[in-house]
Motif scaffolding. Structure first.
Motif, PDB file in Angstrom:
ATOM      1  N   GLU A 206       5.794  -2.400   1.986  1.00 19.10           N
ATOM      2  CA  GLU A 206       6.306  -1.585   0.878  1.00 19.10           C
ATOM      3  C   GLU A 206       6.600  -2.478  -0.338  1.00 19.10           C
ATOM      4  OE1 GLU A 206       6.559   1.699   0.862  1.00 19.10           O
ATOM      5  OE2 GLU A 206       6.067   2.017   2.978  1.00 19.10           O
TER       6      GLU A 206
ATOM      7  N   TYR B 144       3.096  -0.277  -5.347  1.00 13.49           N
ATOM      8  CA  TYR B 144       2.611   0.649  -4.323  1.00 13.49           C
ATOM      9  C   TYR B 144       2.532  -0.032  -2.967  1.00 13.49           C
ATOM     10  CZ  TYR B 144       1.228   2.915  -8.635  1.00 13.49           C
ATOM     11  OH  TYR B 144       1.241   3.466  -9.889  1.00 13.49           O
ATOM     12  N   ALA B 145       2.754   0.733  -1.923  1.00 14.39           N
ATOM     13  CA  ALA B 145       2.656   0.213  -0.558  1.00 14.39           C
ATOM     14  C   ALA B 145       1.214  -0.202  -0.261  1.00 14.39           C
ATOM     15  CB  ALA B 145       3.102   1.272   0.440  1.00 14.39           C
TER      16      ALA B 145
END
Length: 128
Positions: free
Chosen positions: A77, A43-44
């Motif tokens: 990211e 996940y970012a």
């Protein structure tokens, strides 16, 4: 190079003594450090703030806190990294730094701390 991984975020640090900005006669020693922050998770994440512990070899200790890094709160990211260069001055020709970043997981806005590994600031002539 010092490296650590916390919750899928790898932090690596390299240091360089800056003789052109140092003045040993006045107990001023300048070091630059390059930090690479790699998101190995799914996940970012956003780097929200930093908290540094800075140690001189004479026993002095400082703490520095602030938002982001070098004026930015980068979003990283999955599979990407963010690098920046900053500096630290010491009153001795040897010392160390360590700390942590407060990160926000963008998926659910949860926050977590990522450790910055301890790294050493040493003027090259001390290594002989």
């Amino acid at each position: 190079m010092a490296t650590t991984i916390t919750d899928g975020v790898r932090v690596s640090v390299e240091t360089v003594y800056q003789p052109e900005y140092s003045n040993p006669a006045n107990d001023h020693f300048m070091f630059a450090y390059r930090v690479s922050i790699e998101n190995m998770g799914q996940y970012a994440v956003r780097l929200m703030s930093r908290h540094w512990y800075i140690f001189d070899s004479n026993g002095a200790k400082r703490e520095v806190e602030g938002e982001g890094v070098v004026g930015m709160q980068p979003v990283i990211e999955p599979g990407n990294s963010h690098e920046y260069v900053s500096g630290c001055n010491l009153k001795t020709d040897m010392g160390s730094m360590k700390g942590e970043y407060l990160m926000e997981r963008l998926l659910d806005n949860s926050t977590f701390n990522v450790q910055i590994p301890e790294f050493y600031l040493i003027a090259p002539y001390r290594l002989n």
